[in-house]
Design a protein around this motif. Structure first.
Motif, short mmCIF file in Angstrom:
data_model
loop_
_atom_site.label_atom_id
_atom_site.label_comp_id
_atom_site.label_asym_id
_atom_site.label_seq_id
_atom_site.Cartn_x
_atom_site.Cartn_y
_atom_site.Cartn_z
N ALA A 1 -2.64 16.40 10.86
CA ALA A 1 -3.60 15.65 10.06
C ALA A 1 -3.05 14.26 9.79
O ALA A 1 -1.86 14.09 9.51
N GLN A 2 -3.91 13.27 9.88
CA GLN A 2 -3.47 11.89 9.65
C GLN A 2 -3.11 11.69 8.18
O GLN A 2 -3.76 12.22 7.29
N TRP A 3 -2.06 10.92 7.97
CA TRP A 3 -1.61 10.57 6.62
C TRP A 3 -1.93 9.10 6.39
O TRP A 3 -1.80 8.28 7.30
N SER A 4 -2.34 8.76 5.18
CA SER A 4 -2.72 7.40 4.86
C SER A 4 -1.95 6.91 3.63
O SER A 4 -2.02 7.53 2.57
N LEU A 5 -1.26 5.80 3.78
CA LEU A 5 -0.56 5.19 2.66
C LEU A 5 -1.56 4.79 1.59
O LEU A 5 -1.35 5.03 0.40
N GLU A 6 -2.67 4.20 2.01
CA GLU A 6 -3.68 3.75 1.05
C GLU A 6 -4.21 4.94 0.23
O GLU A 6 -4.32 4.85 -1.00
N ASP A 7 -4.53 6.05 0.88
CA ASP A 7 -5.02 7.22 0.16
C ASP A 7 -3.97 7.77 -0.80
O ASP A 7 -4.29 8.17 -1.92
N GLU B 1 0.99 2.19 8.51
CA GLU B 1 1.12 3.09 7.37
C GLU B 1 2.46 2.88 6.65
O GLU B 1 2.54 3.06 5.45
N CYS B 2 3.48 2.49 7.38
CA CYS B 2 4.80 2.27 6.79
C CYS B 2 4.92 0.91 6.12
O CYS B 2 5.59 0.77 5.09
N CYS B 3 4.30 -0.09 6.70
CA CYS B 3 4.44 -1.47 6.21
C CYS B 3 3.17 -2.24 6.57
O CYS B 3 3.12 -2.90 7.60
N PRO B 4 2.14 -2.15 5.74
CA PRO B 4 0.82 -2.70 6.08
C PRO B 4 0.77 -4.19 6.37
O PRO B 4 -0.12 -4.65 7.05
#
Length: 94
Positions: free
Chosen positions: A26-32, A90-93
């Motif tokens: 499943a995709q992971w999102s920094l923003e979420d 995701e690590c460094c937008p």
């Protein structure tokens, strides 16, 4: 759990497993993740102002702790090292 000596190699593997053409995770999102913690600002500004020279801590923690089984790793056929990969955003937008 498979242990990676090189975090950058793990990121390339996760890119393929999570954001590749045939994702298996499943995709992971920094923003979420930040929004769930109550952050309501601009993600670009947050990362550029606070973490301009490093991975955002929430992303580092998530990806370092992400367990990848040997069976899952065996499905990886190629790795792409490209600055445009989703995992790097995701690590460094910024």
């Amino acid at each position: 759990m498979t242990r990676f000596v090189d975090f950058n190699l793990k990121l390339a593997v996760v890119e393929e497993l999570m954001y590749g053409d045939s994702p298996k995770l499943a995709q992971w999102s920094l923003e979420d993740t930040l929004r769930a913690q109550g952050f309501g600002g601009d993600l670009w500004e947050y990362s550029a102002d606070t973490y301009w020279d490093q991975i955002v801590p929430e992303a580092r923690t998530y990806f370092e702790n992400l367990e990848l089984s040997p069976a899952l790793l065996a499905t990886v056929e190629q790795l792409i090292f490209d600055g445009a990969c989703q995992i790097y955003f995701e690590c460094c937008p910024h």
